[in-house]
Design a protein around this motif. Structure first.
Motif, PDB file in Angstrom:
ATOM      1  N   GLU A  23       2.823  -0.191  -3.431  1.00 31.98           N
ATOM      2  CA  GLU A  23       3.489  -0.447  -4.705  1.00 31.98           C
ATOM      3  C   GLU A  23       3.039  -1.782  -5.300  1.00 31.98           C
ATOM      4  O   GLU A  23       2.783  -1.875  -6.508  1.00 31.98           O
ATOM      5  CB  GLU A  23       5.005  -0.416  -4.533  1.00 31.98           C
ATOM      6  N   GLU A  27       0.880  -2.574  -8.787  1.00 28.64           N
ATOM      7  CA  GLU A  27       1.185  -3.530  -9.845  1.00 28.64           C
ATOM      8  C   GLU A  27      -0.052  -4.328 -10.218  1.00 28.64           C
ATOM      9  O   GLU A  27      -0.321  -4.553 -11.404  1.00 28.64           O
ATOM     10  CB  GLU A  27       2.308  -4.475  -9.410  1.00 28.64           C
ATOM     11  N   ASP A  30      -2.323  -2.099 -12.233  1.00 31.70           N
ATOM     12  CA  ASP A  30      -1.851  -1.930 -13.608  1.00 31.70           C
ATOM     13  C   ASP A  30      -2.174  -3.156 -14.462  1.00 31.70           C
ATOM     14  O   ASP A  30      -2.589  -3.020 -15.614  1.00 31.70           O
ATOM     15  CB  ASP A  30      -0.348  -1.657 -13.636  1.00 31.70           C
ATOM     16  N   LEU A  46       1.779 -11.911  -6.843  1.00 29.62           N
ATOM     17  CA  LEU A  46       1.603 -10.563  -6.302  1.00 29.62           C
ATOM     18  C   LEU A  46       0.671 -10.572  -5.102  1.00 29.62           C
ATOM     19  O   LEU A  46       0.915  -9.868  -4.119  1.00 29.62           O
ATOM     20  CB  LEU A  46       1.076  -9.616  -7.383  1.00 29.62           C
TER      21      LEU A  46
END
Length: 68
Positions: A23, A27, A30, A46
């Motif tokens: 996940e 991110e 994206d 991140l």
């Protein structure tokens, strides 16, 4: 060889750890694909989160090597 109930539960737990990594990587993907020019500032955090989540996966696998 069939897994015991405990082994099945541990596999589910490992899957949760792995899902967290995927996940977070999603991110990053994206951002890179869609919003790099505005959201690039999120990448260091991140990256740190992915690193920490991977450590959890690796530690769990080291404690339960038969689940790899």
């Amino acid at each position: 060889m069939e897994l015991t109930h405990e082994q099945k539960e541990l596999k589910k737990e490992l899957a949760k750890f792995k899902r967290k990594v995927v996940e977070l990587a999603g991110e990053v993907h994206d951002i890179v694909e869609d919003t790099i020019w505005t959201d690039y500032v999120r990448l260091p955090k991140l990256s740190e989160d992915i690193n920490n989540a991977m450590k959890e996966v690796i530690e769990f696998q080291e404690q339960h090597p038969y689940l790899k």
